[in-house]
Scaffold this motif. Structure first.
Motif, mmCIF file in Angstrom:
data_model
loop_
_atom_site.group_PDB
_atom_site.id
_atom_site.type_symbol
_atom_site.label_atom_id
_atom_site.label_comp_id
_atom_site.label_asym_id
_atom_site.label_seq_id
_atom_site.Cartn_x
_atom_site.Cartn_y
_atom_site.Cartn_z
ATOM 1 N N LYS A 1 1.062 -1.475 -0.092
ATOM 2 C CA LYS A 1 -0.182 -0.144 -0.067
ATOM 3 C C LYS A 1 0.838 1.315 0.198
ATOM 4 N N GLN A 2 1.933 1.316 0.829
ATOM 5 C CA GLN A 2 2.861 2.548 0.793
ATOM 6 C C GLN A 2 3.529 2.532 -0.507
ATOM 7 N N ARG B 1 -5.939 4.583 -5.653
ATOM 8 C CA ARG B 1 -6.141 4.301 -4.300
ATOM 9 C C ARG B 1 -6.145 2.559 -4.487
ATOM 10 N N LYS C 1 0.153 7.068 -11.460
ATOM 11 C CA LYS C 1 -0.197 8.133 -10.627
ATOM 12 C C LYS C 1 -0.238 9.360 -11.239
ATOM 13 N N GLU D 1 0.942 4.179 -2.879
ATOM 14 C CA GLU D 1 0.524 5.431 -2.592
ATOM 15 C C GLU D 1 1.706 6.436 -2.720
ATOM 16 N N ASN D 2 2.864 6.009 -2.753
ATOM 17 C CA ASN D 2 4.152 7.064 -2.597
ATOM 18 C C ASN D 2 5.049 6.287 -3.548
#
Lengths: 149, 237
Positions: free
Chosen positions: B190-191, B219, B212, B194-195
């Motif tokens: 997930k980390q 998400r 992104k 998101e980044n």
């Protein structure tokens, strides 16, 4: 050998989607090892069945057409399900598809072409009233192949 | 539809406008002749409806009638449809901003990725999105589909795509089955999502950063059964 995973496609009852969907199904047959000729004929079948589903199905928002493609080494089974058709429509269609060749009614150009391109065709209705047309296409078992070989 | 019907046509349209019916479908199935005065009346009516932010369209034209009307230039004014159903679908798309949804179950075979890309990009093009948007959506789905195949549970041999589009945006969900992902690994994934960090020395790892960049929202959800990536892409034209 494990069973092949079927392809499932659900899309709105909207003719705008048909060219893309039929192309996708036809490309899938190539991926699964069928010939370009087989692929093109599958595209024709999907086009006709989906156009019928759009033409005779309801246009209520949210209604959809469902296609399932089951691949075996030498066949594809295509199932097209749409929300349209009364029990009488289904009965008529079943009667026409199932009649012996000598005395059967002309189905209309499109369905006649589908019949010529496939090895079998049947129509049923789900308990929810959806019309389901199932066709089987084998690698080389139809009138057109016989005529062109 | 000849000169004798012109007066009736005009009267009918006047009544419609008074009643507030600004979207009119003229069903010409079975009609094999439309006179120039009648076409003139239809054009005038359409103009009045356009002023009220409505429209007038023609459906059910035979090939013969279509050719005759095109000779009169009607195709430059009116939009033709095959049937009423298609008009209603188009109307809901344009005016009700109705979202249309597709879903797919596809074998987890990289060979399918180009076909999936082409499917979704051709749908958005058909619905009026421009080529730039279609290409970006293709790029997004390419990355997500390849990831879903690579990182999914190979025993399941399939993954899922849900695709929804309206006039303003596309929403995409790509889901694979990833049973057995423990919570710390799930957190790491997930980390990373998101980044996303691009390593200049690595030959991989740029895809997520690209997704992104191209998406309006991105998400990731991980649950006991699988991993779902949600993307929203707002129309840019």
């Amino acid at each position: 050998m494990p069973e092949k995973v079927p392809i499932l496609i659900e899309f709105p009852v909207d003719a705008d989607f048909i060219p893309s969907v039929r192309k996708f199904v036809s490309e899938s047959t190539l991926i699964e090892g069928f010939t370009p000729k087989f692929s093109y004929r599958t595209e024709i079948i999907v086009d006709e069945l989906c156009n019928n589903a759009v033409k005779y199905g309801p246009s209520t928002p949210g209604s959809s057409i469902k296609i399932q493609c089951d691949f075996e080494p030498d066949t594809i089974q295509l199932t097209v399900q749409d929300p349209g058709g009364t029990p009488k429509d289904v009965q008529n269609l079943r009667k026409v598809i199932g009649t012996e060749q000598e005395s059967r009614h002309f189905l209309g150009h499109g369905l006649e072409i589908v019949r010529m391109l496939t090895s079998g065709m049947e129509v049923t209705q789900t308990p929810n009233g959806e019309t389901v047309i199932r066709v089987v296409k084998r690698r080389s078992q139809n009138i057109i192949d016989t005529l062109t070989e | 539809m000849d000169i004798s019907s012109v007066e009736l046509l005009t009267q009918t349209f006047d009544n419609m406008v008074v009643q507030g019916s600004y979207f009119v479908i003229i069903d010409l199935e079975g009609v094999d002749f439309v006179s120039s005065p009648a076409v003139g009346v239809l054009m005038g009516c359409r103009r009045r409806l356009i002023e009220k932010k409505g429209n007038l369209v023609l459906v059910g034209l035979s090939l013969h009638l279509r050719e005759k009307l095109n000779l009169m230039g009607a195709n430059r004014i009116f939009r033709y449809y095959n049937d009423v159903k298609t008009v209603l679908t188009d109307y809901r798309w344009e005016h009700d901003q109705m979202a249309q949804k597709m879903s797919l179950q596809v074998p987890a075979n990289p060979g399918y990725v180009p076909a999936i890309r082409r499917l979704l990009s051709s749908v958005v093009l058909q619905k009026g999105y421009n080529r730039k948007d279609a290409f970006r959506i293709e790029t997004i789905i390419d990355e997500l589909a390849n990831n879903a195949i690579e990182h999914g549970d190979h025993a399941e041999r399939k993954f899922y795509i849900d695709f929804s589009l309206d006039r303003d945006k596309v929403e995409l969900q790509v889901r694979n089955l990833t049973r057995g992902l423990d919570s710390s690994l799930a957190q790491q994934v997930k980390q990373k999502f998101e980044n996303p960090v691009v390593d200049d020395d690595s030959i991989r790892g740029r895809g997520l950063a690209l997704v992104k960049m191209l998406s309006s929202e991105l998400r990731l959800d991980i649950d006991a059964q699988g991993t779902t990536v949600h993307v929203t892409k707002v129309r840019e034209d």
